[in-house]
Design a protein around this motif. Structure first.
Motif, mmCIF file in Angstrom:
data_model
loop_
_atom_site.group_PDB
_atom_site.id
_atom_site.type_symbol
_atom_site.label_atom_id
_atom_site.label_comp_id
_atom_site.label_asym_id
_atom_site.label_seq_id
_atom_site.Cartn_x
_atom_site.Cartn_y
_atom_site.Cartn_z
ATOM 1 N N GLY A 38 0.832 -1.195 0.000
ATOM 2 C CA GLY A 38 0.000 0.000 0.000
ATOM 3 C C GLY A 38 0.864 1.241 0.000
ATOM 4 N N VAL A 39 0.227 2.382 -0.242
ATOM 5 C CA VAL A 39 0.929 3.663 -0.258
ATOM 6 C C VAL A 39 0.224 4.620 0.690
ATOM 7 N N PHE A 40 1.011 5.217 1.563
ATOM 8 C CA PHE A 40 0.500 6.248 2.461
ATOM 9 C C PHE A 40 0.878 7.592 1.874
ATOM 10 N N GLU A 41 -0.098 8.485 1.820
ATOM 11 C CA GLU A 41 0.168 9.826 1.299
ATOM 12 C C GLU A 41 -0.691 10.827 2.058
ATOM 13 N N ARG A 42 -0.040 11.907 2.491
ATOM 14 C CA ARG A 42 -0.766 12.958 3.199
ATOM 15 C C ARG A 42 -0.063 14.291 2.986
ATOM 16 N N SER A 57 4.677 21.573 4.455
ATOM 17 C CA SER A 57 5.259 21.564 3.123
ATOM 18 C C SER A 57 4.169 21.399 2.074
ATOM 19 N N ASP A 58 4.432 21.884 0.860
ATOM 20 C CA ASP A 58 3.509 21.673 -0.248
ATOM 21 C C ASP A 58 3.563 20.236 -0.743
ATOM 22 N N ASP A 59 4.693 19.575 -0.513
ATOM 23 C CA ASP A 59 4.889 18.233 -1.043
ATOM 24 C C ASP A 59 4.260 17.154 -0.185
ATOM 25 N N GLY A 60 4.335 17.284 1.111
ATOM 26 C CA GLY A 60 3.715 16.322 2.003
ATOM 27 C C GLY A 60 4.544 15.089 2.272
ATOM 28 N N TYR A 69 10.156 14.648 0.850
ATOM 29 C CA TYR A 69 9.537 14.026 2.016
ATOM 30 C C TYR A 69 9.416 15.007 3.185
ATOM 31 N N GLU A 70 8.202 15.242 3.634
ATOM 32 C CA GLU A 70 7.982 16.126 4.787
ATOM 33 C C GLU A 70 6.746 15.650 5.543
#
Length: 167
Positions: free
Chosen positions: A91-95, A100-103, A124-125
């Motif tokens: 799976g992929v975690f993204e938030r 940061s603009d990137d998250g 990565y932030e």
């Protein structure tokens, strides 16, 4: 009068059968229960350590809590929780974060008794302290479904009550 009792009894019987069929699965019965438990890395080392608690939310999603710390010279730490859809152990975690603009974006792969986290975005932030990263290989310490976690602010959070979208 008898007809009314018969109709009432039939209604109660159909209602109880219907509610039994619509019963929500117990977390231990979920497909993702096989990933549940506590995973750690770096226990007893000076360079840093981490822990991930994994909770089966549905047949296709998990909730997790991660806390990580680094040692000398900065002694920084970070923690967060979230939801991940899992397909074939991956799976992929993204938030997006306020920092940061990137998250924050990483993959999670479950192999045997290991959880491998790999950062997917160079920007990565995740809001962790300086030099604190989630990536690494975490060994499974147990497969007990955790009920809750206590964050760095010493607040207890029950997985079944988490509102991940609010974060």
């Amino acid at each position: 009068m008898r007809k009314m009792y018969f109709v009432l009894a039939a209604f109660l019987l159909v209602s109880s059968v219907g509610s039994a069929q619509m019963r929500k699965k117990d977390t231990a019965e979920l497909e993702t229960a096989k990933y549940a438990g506590k995973y750690t890395y770096g226990e007893g080392t000076d360079f840093g350590n981490g822990e991930v608690l994994v909770y089966p939310e549905s047949d296709s999603t998990i909730l997790f809590y991660i806390n990580i710390e680094v040692g000398e010279p900065s002694y920084n730490m970070g923690d967060l929780y979230g939801r991940v859809s899992i397909v074939d152990g991956k799976g992929v975690f993204e938030r997006k974060t306020q920092y940061s603009d990137d998250g924050c974006k990483w993959s999670m792969t479950f192999i045997d008794d290991k959880l491998i986290i790999e950062i997917l975005d160079e920007q990565y932030e995740c809001g962790f302290g300086y030099g604190v990263y989630a990536d690494g290989e975490y060994a499974r310490k147990n497969n007990i479904i955790p009920e809750y976690f206590i964050d760095f602010a010493d607040k207890k959070h029950y997985f079944k009550n988490l509102k991940v979208e609010d974060e």
